[in-house]
Motif scaffolding. Structure first.
Motif, PDB file in Angstrom:
ATOM      1  N   ALA A  57       0.831  -1.206   0.000  1.00  0.00           N
ATOM      2  CA  ALA A  57       0.000   0.000   0.000  1.00  0.00           C
ATOM      3  C   ALA A  57       0.867   1.258   0.000  1.00  0.00           C
ATOM      4  N   ARG A  58       1.926   1.254   0.812  1.00  0.00           N
ATOM      5  CA  ARG A  58       2.806   2.423   0.829  1.00  0.00           C
ATOM      6  C   ARG A  58       3.534   2.582  -0.504  1.00  0.00           C
ATOM      7  N   TRP A  59       3.908   1.470  -1.094  1.00  0.00           N
ATOM      8  CA  TRP A  59       4.590   1.532  -2.385  1.00  0.00           C
ATOM      9  C   TRP A  59       3.714   2.175  -3.453  1.00  0.00           C
ATOM     10  N   VAL A  60       2.409   1.896  -3.360  1.00  0.00           N
ATOM     11  CA  VAL A  60       1.481   2.454  -4.348  1.00  0.00           C
ATOM     12  C   VAL A  60       1.030   3.855  -3.961  1.00  0.00           C
ATOM     13  N   SER A  61       0.694   4.061  -2.666  1.00  0.00           N
ATOM     14  CA  SER A  61       0.062   5.316  -2.261  1.00  0.00           C
ATOM     15  C   SER A  61       1.039   6.455  -2.033  1.00  0.00           C
ATOM     16  N   ARG A  62       2.275   6.140  -1.626  1.00  0.00           N
ATOM     17  CA  ARG A  62       3.221   7.226  -1.339  1.00  0.00           C
ATOM     18  C   ARG A  62       3.498   8.087  -2.572  1.00  0.00           C
ATOM     19  N   PRO A  63       3.782   7.498  -3.755  1.00  0.00           N
ATOM     20  CA  PRO A  63       3.955   8.362  -4.939  1.00  0.00           C
ATOM     21  C   PRO A  63       2.691   9.132  -5.299  1.00  0.00           C
ATOM     22  N   LEU A  64       1.524   8.509  -5.091  1.00  0.00           N
ATOM     23  CA  LEU A  64       0.278   9.222  -5.395  1.00  0.00           C
ATOM     24  C   LEU A  64       0.065  10.381  -4.427  1.00  0.00           C
ATOM     25  N   SER A  65       0.387  10.180  -3.151  1.00  0.00           N
ATOM     26  CA  SER A  65       0.267  11.283  -2.180  1.00  0.00           C
ATOM     27  C   SER A  65       1.226  12.416  -2.538  1.00  0.00           C
ATOM     28  N   SER A  66       2.441  12.048  -2.931  1.00  0.00           N
ATOM     29  CA  SER A  66       3.401  13.068  -3.350  1.00  0.00           C
ATOM     30  C   SER A  66       2.908  13.811  -4.593  1.00  0.00           C
ATOM     31  N   LEU A  67       2.326  13.054  -5.529  1.00  0.00           N
ATOM     32  CA  LEU A  67       1.782  13.683  -6.736  1.00  0.00           C
ATOM     33  C   LEU A  67       0.624  14.610  -6.396  1.00  0.00           C
ATOM     34  N   ASP A  68      -0.218  14.191  -5.445  1.00  0.00           N
ATOM     35  CA  ASP A  68      -1.339  15.028  -5.020  1.00  0.00           C
ATOM     36  C   ASP A  68      -0.835  16.326  -4.387  1.00  0.00           C
ATOM     37  N   ALA A  69       0.170  16.218  -3.517  1.00  0.00           N
ATOM     38  CA  ALA A  69       0.727  17.424  -2.887  1.00  0.00           C
ATOM     39  C   ALA A  69       1.353  18.346  -3.936  1.00  0.00           C
ATOM     40  N   THR A  70       2.050  17.764  -4.910  1.00  0.00           N
ATOM     41  CA  THR A  70       2.650  18.573  -5.967  1.00  0.00           C
ATOM     42  C   THR A  70       1.574  19.278  -6.794  1.00  0.00           C
ATOM     43  N   ALA A  71       0.493  18.554  -7.116  1.00  0.00           N
ATOM     44  CA  ALA A  71      -0.608  19.167  -7.879  1.00  0.00           C
ATOM     45  C   ALA A  71      -1.259  20.294  -7.087  1.00  0.00           C
ATOM     46  N   ARG A  72      -1.391  20.092  -5.765  1.00  0.00           N
ATOM     47  CA  ARG A  72      -1.983  21.149  -4.947  1.00  0.00           C
ATOM     48  C   ARG A  72      -1.098  22.398  -4.929  1.00  0.00           C
ATOM     49  N   ARG A  73       0.210  22.215  -4.784  1.00  0.00           N
ATOM     50  CA  ARG A  73       1.111  23.372  -4.799  1.00  0.00           C
ATOM     51  C   ARG A  73       1.123  24.050  -6.171  1.00  0.00           C
ATOM     52  N   LEU A  74       1.048  23.240  -7.225  1.00  0.00           N
ATOM     53  CA  LEU A  74       0.980  23.822  -8.563  1.00  0.00           C
ATOM     54  C   LEU A  74      -0.297  24.639  -8.720  1.00  0.00           C
ATOM     55  N   GLY A  75      -1.414  24.099  -8.201  1.00  0.00           N
ATOM     56  CA  GLY A  75      -2.670  24.837  -8.274  1.00  0.00           C
ATOM     57  C   GLY A  75      -2.666  26.110  -7.461  1.00  0.00           C
ATOM     58  N   GLU A  76      -1.821  26.150  -6.408  1.00  0.00           N
ATOM     59  CA  GLU A  76      -1.735  27.349  -5.578  1.00  0.00           C
ATOM     60  C   GLU A  76      -0.794  28.399  -6.151  1.00  0.00           C
ATOM     61  N   GLY A  77      -0.170  28.089  -7.306  1.00  0.00           N
ATOM     62  CA  GLY A  77       0.652  29.096  -7.954  1.00  0.00           C
ATOM     63  C   GLY A  77       2.120  28.779  -8.056  1.00  0.00           C
ATOM     64  N   ALA A  78       2.593  27.696  -7.434  1.00  0.00           N
ATOM     65  CA  ALA A  78       4.005  27.316  -7.533  1.00  0.00           C
ATOM     66  C   ALA A  78       4.210  26.571  -8.852  1.00  0.00           C
ATOM     67  N   LEU A  79       4.375  27.307  -9.920  1.00  0.00           N
ATOM     68  CA  LEU A  79       4.411  26.719 -11.252  1.00  0.00           C
ATOM     69  C   LEU A  79       5.669  25.907 -11.515  1.00  0.00           C
ATOM     70  N   ASP A  80       6.690  26.048 -10.676  1.00  0.00           N
ATOM     71  CA  ASP A  80       7.914  25.278 -10.889  1.00  0.00           C
ATOM     72  C   ASP A  80       7.898  23.926 -10.190  1.00  0.00           C
ATOM     73  N   GLU A  81       6.786  23.565  -9.571  1.00  0.00           N
ATOM     74  CA  GLU A  81       6.677  22.280  -8.881  1.00  0.00           C
ATOM     75  C   GLU A  81       6.649  21.139  -9.895  1.00  0.00           C
ATOM     76  N   ARG A  82       7.371  20.055  -9.545  1.00  0.00           N
ATOM     77  CA  ARG A  82       7.376  18.876 -10.398  1.00  0.00           C
ATOM     78  C   ARG A  82       7.257  17.628  -9.521  1.00  0.00           C
ATOM     79  N   ALA A  83       6.649  16.591 -10.062  1.00  0.00           N
ATOM     80  CA  ALA A  83       6.442  15.347  -9.326  1.00  0.00           C
ATOM     81  C   ALA A  83       7.669  14.457  -9.428  1.00  0.00           C
ATOM     82  N   ASP A  84       7.846  13.615  -8.415  1.00  0.00           N
ATOM     83  CA  ASP A  84       8.946  12.646  -8.406  1.00  0.00           C
ATOM     84  C   ASP A  84       8.555  11.447  -9.270  1.00  0.00           C
ATOM     85  N   VAL A  85       9.406  11.117 -10.221  1.00  0.00           N
ATOM     86  CA  VAL A  85       9.103  10.008 -11.137  1.00  0.00           C
ATOM     87  C   VAL A  85       9.949   8.780 -10.823  1.00  0.00           C
ATOM     88  N   GLY A  86      10.560   8.729  -9.652  1.00  0.00           N
ATOM     89  CA  GLY A  86      11.477   7.640  -9.362  1.00  0.00           C
ATOM     90  C   GLY A  86      10.912   6.523  -8.511  1.00  0.00           C
TER      91      GLY A  86
END
Length: 448
Positions: free
Chosen positions: A178-207
């Protein structure tokens, strides 16, 4: 998601373990009971064979006593009965004697094969001495059930240990999965939220994570890069347009001012009208730029004390309202805290108060009312007693240049609507009782 995956795998493992371990335990328990009973019957038959020689063939009781002594040494209790149901020999232990033993002997002597009951923790078995149809007597053997109970307890103990180990392994593996699957998704969600708040240089971890999640993160990064390029390009265009339009308009206004200084008659009137058109065009450019900035707004929510901001803006606009003989008030009420972008509520109120003060006639009034509308929402109302708006005008008032009845640029309500909705709120227009227009804003409350 972690909890859901863990619980799903835990329930599935539990069901599989129950379906596998419980039947196995029941089967092993039954086998142990049958084996224990067969072994007891075999021991009883050995004594019965020796008893037959004594009872039928009238041989000495030496063999019987030897077998009884051996049974006593092994912890069993035995008794030999004659054809009349009397005890002719027994071990020192009397567990093989009594009412239940007599019942078994009676059935055996009658030619039946009884099922021995349990008596005070001991299992009873009875066998005929001689032929089953015509026995010369019967032998009853009582054996302690403690060894059987111990083996059954061991079976179920090992079954429980195996089941517990299986569940523990399932919990560990499911949590890791579950952590293997959900941790990247949680990180992606946080990155999307920061991007939506105006931090346009935010990028998701692809590793990390499954291949599908890594591909999603890579796609998200591509989208974020294109969005950043578009927004920066849009902002650059706005900045260039602002500079390119303001400069010639300013130069044109200065030239008209110079020309009108020495003009007279019809020429002065024409130049004055041209100055007014230039001023109107300047306001229109400012309004378009304000709308563009509002549409680009990507607010980072902050705690805004609505009552304080309303009181501040009413105080700032009071001199303007007094010049127009308009009464501008803000009744005291609750002081909710809204979640808005920095400076957005000030822009909203400035546009609404400016529109209301300009719309109401001399001697009219404008009221800015604040209250808590419903759970999770703060309501701000700007109420005037001016001429109001028609239903057709209200239907298009929040569009750019939608209100053809507007005295100004027709962009103020479009800016208000954009700033309110981008912060998760709503805006609507209502008729003021007695005449006039009421702008109702529902703003999300700040959650600490």
């Amino acid at each position: 998601m972690t909890r859901r995956i863990t619980w799903t795998l835990l329930v599935l493992t539990s069901v599989l373990l129950v379906l596998a371990v419980v039947p196995l335990g029941v089967s092993l328990t039954a086998r142990e009971r049958v084996a224990f009973r067969d072994n007891q019957r075999a021991a009883t038959r050995v004594i019965a064979a020796a008893a037959e020689e004594h009872l039928s063939d009238h041989q000495p009781a030496t063999a019987v006593r030897g077998e009884l002594a051996a049974a006593a040494r092994s912890g069993d209790c035995a008794a030999v009965y004659d054809v009349a149901g009397r005890v002719v020999a027994s071990t020192p232990c009397t567990a093989a004697q009594g009412e239940e033993s007599q019942e078994l002997v009676t059935k055996v002597l009658a030619g039946h094969e009884p099922e021995g009951p349990e008596n005070e923790g001991r299992l009873l078995t009875a066998e005929p001495a001689g032929e089953i149809r015509r026995p010369a007597g019967a032998v009853v053997l009582a054996r302690s059930a403690a060894p059987l109970d111990a083996r059954v307890a061991a079976i179920w103990g090992w079954s429980a240990a195996i089941g517990t180990a299986g569940l523990a392994a399932s919990v560990l593996l499911s949590a890791r999965l579950a952590r293997w699957v959900s941790r990247p998704l949680s990180s992606l969600d946080a990155t999307a939220r920061r991007l939506g708040e105006g931090a346009l240089d935010e990028r998701a971890d692809v590793g990390g994570g499954p291949p599908e999640v890594r591909r999603l993160a890579a796609t998200f990064n591509t989208m974020a890069a294109r969005t950043e390029a578009l927004v920066h390009g849009h902002r650059a265009v706005i900045a260039d347009v602002s500079h390119q339009l303001r400069t010639p308009l300013t130069a044109l206004r200065l030239r008209l001012d110079v020309l009108s200084a020495g003009a007279e008659g019809d020429t002065a009137a024409e130049l004055s009208a041209a100055q007014q058109e230039v001023a109107r065009l300047s306001r229109l450019v400012d309004g378009l730029l304000a709308v563009a900035r509002a549409e680009q707004a990507t607010p980072r929510p902050a705690a805004v004390r609505v009552g304080e901001v309303v009181a501040e803006r009413v105080a700032a606009w009071s001199p303007v309202a007094e010049e127009r003989d308009v009464r501008l008030t803000a009744p005291e009420g609750p002081a909710p805290t809204a979640a808005l972008g920095a400076g957005h509520l000030e822009q909203i109120l400035d546009n609404l108060i400016a529109n209301a003060v300009e719309a109401v006639p001399d001697g009219g009034s404008v009221t800015v009312d604040v209250r808590t509308a419903a759970r999770g929402w703060s309501r701000v109302r700007v109420i005037d007693d001016g001429p109001g708006m028609s239903e057709e005008a209200k239907a298009v008032a929040f569009r750019r240049f939608g209100n053809t009845e507007a005295r100004g640029t027709g962009l103020g309500l479009a800016i208000v609507h954009r700033l309110v909705t981008v912060n998760g709120g709503t805006a609507r227009l209502e008729d003021t009782p007695g005449g006039g227009l009421t702008v109702v804003l529902d703003l999300p409350l700040w959650r600490e």
